[in-house]
Design an enzyme around this catalytic site. Structure first.
Site, PDB file in Angstrom:
ATOM      1  N   CYS A 145       9.374  53.657  -1.702  1.00 55.84           N
ATOM      2  CA  CYS A 145       8.143  53.311  -0.984  1.00 55.84           C
ATOM      3  C   CYS A 145       6.936  53.936  -1.663  1.00 55.84           C
ATOM      4  CB  CYS A 145       8.232  53.781   0.465  1.00 55.84           C
ATOM      5  SG  CYS A 145       6.742  53.456   1.424  1.00 55.84           S
ATOM      6  N   CYS A 195      10.365  58.356   1.143  1.00 57.05           N
ATOM      7  CA  CYS A 195      11.428  57.390   0.862  1.00 57.05           C
ATOM      8  C   CYS A 195      11.272  56.955  -0.599  1.00 57.05           C
ATOM      9  CB  CYS A 195      11.338  56.201   1.809  1.00 57.05           C
ATOM     10  SG  CYS A 195      11.568  56.701   3.533  1.00 57.05           S
ATOM     11  N   CYS A 217       5.202  44.905   2.066  1.00 57.11           N
ATOM     12  CA  CYS A 217       5.896  46.075   2.600  1.00 57.11           C
ATOM     13  C   CYS A 217       6.029  47.161   1.547  1.00 57.11           C
ATOM     14  CB  CYS A 217       7.322  45.728   2.998  1.00 57.11           C
ATOM     15  SG  CYS A 217       7.458  44.687   4.403  1.00 57.11           S
ATOM     16  N   CYS A 232      -0.569  44.492  10.685  1.00 53.35           N
ATOM     17  CA  CYS A 232       0.243  45.638  10.297  1.00 53.35           C
ATOM     18  C   CYS A 232      -0.674  46.858  10.193  1.00 53.35           C
ATOM     19  CB  CYS A 232       0.899  45.305   8.955  1.00 53.35           C
ATOM     20  SG  CYS A 232       1.891  46.620   8.302  1.00 53.35           S
ATOM     21  N   GLU A 254      -5.175  51.548   5.010  1.00 52.42           N
ATOM     22  CA  GLU A 254      -5.154  50.098   4.863  1.00 52.42           C
ATOM     23  C   GLU A 254      -4.500  49.438   6.075  1.00 52.42           C
ATOM     24  OE1 GLU A 254      -5.004  49.673   0.063  1.00 52.42           O
ATOM     25  OE2 GLU A 254      -3.095  49.935   1.063  1.00 52.42           O
ATOM     26  N   CYS A 299       2.156  59.987   3.994  1.00 48.85           N
ATOM     27  CA  CYS A 299       3.403  60.051   4.763  1.00 48.85           C
ATOM     28  C   CYS A 299       4.184  61.282   4.312  1.00 48.85           C
ATOM     29  CB  CYS A 299       4.232  58.789   4.507  1.00 48.85           C
ATOM     30  SG  CYS A 299       5.611  58.556   5.652  1.00 48.85           S
TER      31      CYS A 299
HETATM   32  N1  SAH Z   1       7.521  54.855   8.315  1.00 52.59           N
HETATM   33  C1  SAH Z   1       7.860  53.675   9.081  1.00 52.59           C
HETATM   34  C2  SAH Z   1       6.787  52.611   9.022  1.00 52.59           C
HETATM   35  C3  SAH Z   1       6.630  51.954   7.648  1.00 52.59           C
HETATM   36  S1  SAH Z   1       7.178  50.327   7.781  1.00 52.59           S
HETATM   37  C4  SAH Z   1       9.207  53.168   8.619  1.00 52.59           C
HETATM   38  O1  SAH Z   1       9.723  53.676   7.652  1.00 52.59           O
HETATM   39  O2  SAH Z   1       9.766  52.299   9.266  1.00 52.59           O
HETATM   40  C5  SAH Z   1       7.248  49.784   6.157  1.00 52.59           C
HETATM   41  C6  SAH Z   1       8.561  49.088   5.873  1.00 52.59           C
HETATM   42  O3  SAH Z   1       8.583  48.665   4.493  1.00 52.59           O
HETATM   43  C7  SAH Z   1       9.725  50.029   6.038  1.00 52.59           C
HETATM   44  O4  SAH Z   1      10.848  49.328   6.488  1.00 52.59           O
HETATM   45  C8  SAH Z   1       9.941  50.476   4.611  1.00 52.59           C
HETATM   46  O5  SAH Z   1      11.183  51.021   4.425  1.00 52.59           O
HETATM   47  C9  SAH Z   1       9.722  49.198   3.864  1.00 52.59           C
HETATM   48  N2  SAH Z   1       9.405  49.401   2.451  1.00 52.59           N
HETATM   49  C10 SAH Z   1       8.903  50.506   1.868  1.00 52.59           C
HETATM   50  N3  SAH Z   1       8.727  50.323   0.546  1.00 52.59           N
HETATM   51  C11 SAH Z   1       9.109  49.060   0.287  1.00 52.59           C
HETATM   52  C12 SAH Z   1       9.117  48.272  -0.895  1.00 52.59           C
HETATM   53  N4  SAH Z   1       8.676  48.762  -2.044  1.00 52.59           N
HETATM   54  N5  SAH Z   1       9.561  47.013  -0.802  1.00 52.59           N
HETATM   55  C13 SAH Z   1       9.977  46.508   0.384  1.00 52.59           C
HETATM   56  N6  SAH Z   1       9.957  47.187   1.542  1.00 52.59           N
HETATM   57  C14 SAH Z   1       9.543  48.464   1.492  1.00 52.59           C
END
Ligand code: SAH
Length: 369
Positions: A121, A118, A345, A107, A94, A114
């Protein structure tokens, strides 16, 4: 019959010259093609009217111009868009456009799934399927431009002004393809999005942060999310390998960090988990200690099916933001965008994956009676 022609998208200038040599053409052809592919956004050789008919035919015999297949476009009530792509091997990724008044960030995804897991996420609940190729990374930008009618490059009033590597995947776990794609995207005679308008976000693959600075030199964002190792170990498991001390030192050493080129610290606001006042004060202390010219980006948690966290209250977000401001740091609370189309995000995960999970859940529930 399968198409065995080479895709020209994703070749750098040298490789394109090499490809021309292979069909007996002079190197300057590569320059012409570069212009058609990346400046004009041509989708077929037939459109390349500065080339002879005979050459266009020979190019078509040996090569093609292949973008990822667009299977769905969703438009949010707030104007965000999400594009779902199907890749050659059937995997899906996406890409999201987040328009604002005078700019717009695209984006882009760097992997299918991945490895980082995390805890908050959605993409992290999908296992890593594979890295994207440079062509697949560039292709996301090209199709977005196709859809918005933003060719040729360089026109005023474009929706896509910035690029953020914040889609699915961890860009620094796919360094070579990401680097190649970004260098092509930054090329001033092509797509021409300058490195000052590109932000790469990482959860903290520390050895690659230095290479990112030296070899790509785009702006850096760190998914920080915690002010101490115990909590960060739980939220962002790669912290166990590269803890805060080495991560923050790498940020401090990032090129330009000393000349006030700021590093964005992303911080997802999780109710009762990382949103205490003392967390905010600790963050400020850490930035000072490591001399990082940081700005914070406070992201209210975006829920997804099955997520176990809740978004911090408005009050908690504002309190947190104010403390950081008082200590000298910019810390805006990011407005969630595109939540209705699961484009915010951390919500990205191809629907087919979500459907598979849902089917498995339904089966379990049916079995449990
Ligand atoms: N792997 C990279 C790129 C992903 S960026 C990284 O971790 O930076 C996506 C961003 O959204 C990251 O900052 C991640 O931590 C954040 N994110 C992930 N899940 C989220 C959620 N449920 N709500 C808000 N932000 C989230």
């Amino acid at each position: 019959m399968t198409d065995t022609r080479t895709n020209l998208i994703g070749l750098d200038r040298d490789e394109l010259a090499q490809a021309m040599a292979e069909i007996g053409e002079k190197p300057f052809r590569a320059k012409q093609l570069w212009h058609w592919l990346y400046h004009r956004g041509a989708v077929a050789f037939a459109d390349m009217t500065t080339l002879s008919k005979d050459l266009r035919q020979r190019l078509d015999d040996h090569f093609h111009i292949k973008r990822p297949e667009l299977v769905r476009e969703l438009i949010s009530v707030d104007g965000s868009r999400k594009w779902l792509f199907r890749l050659d091997d059937g995997n899906e990724i996406e890409t999201v456009l987040i328009p604002e008044d005078d700019r717009g960030a695209l984006c882009v995804s760097s992997q299918v799934g991945c490895t980082l897991n995390c805890d908050f996420c959605n993409t992290g609940t999908q296992r890593l399927v594979r890295n994207l190729t440079a062509a697949e990374i560039i292709g996301q930008v090209m199709v977005a431009r196709d859809r918005l009618g933003e060719w040729p490059s360089g026109a005023d009033g474009r929706k896509i002004t910035n690029l953020v590597l914040m889609g699915m995947g961890e860009p620094l776990m796919n360094f070579d393809a990401v680097k190649k794609a970004l260098l092509i995207i930054m090329d001033g005679e092509g797509i021409s999005i300058s490195k000052r308008r590109i932000t790469l976000s990482t959860a903290g693959v520390v050895p690659m942060i230095e290479r990112c600075g030296a070899e790509i030199d785009v702006d850096l964002a760190i998914s920080l999310h915690a002010a101490n190792d115990a909590l960060r170990d739980a939220l962002v498991p790669i912290n166990r390998k590269y803890p805060l001390d080495v991560l923050l030192q790498a940020c401090s050493d990032y090129p330009g960090a000393r000349n006030a080129r700021r590093i964005t610290m992303e911080y997802v606001m999780l109710a009762g988990v990382n949103d205490r006042e003392e967390d905010a004060r600790e963050l400020a202390r850490l930035m000072r200690k490591y001399k990082i010219p940081a700005k914070f980006n406070l992201i209210p948690f975006n829920p997804w099916p099955g997520s176990k966290y809740a978004t911090s209250s408005n009050n908690a977000c504002h309190r947190f933001s104010n403390i950081l401001n008082d200590l000298g740091f910019s810390a805006p609370i990011r407005q969630p965008r595109g939540r209705d189309i699961m484009a915010a995000c951390g919500q990205l995960k191809s629907d087919s994956e979500n459907e598979k999970l849902k089917a498995a859940r339904d089966r379990r529930e049916a079995a449990a009676g």
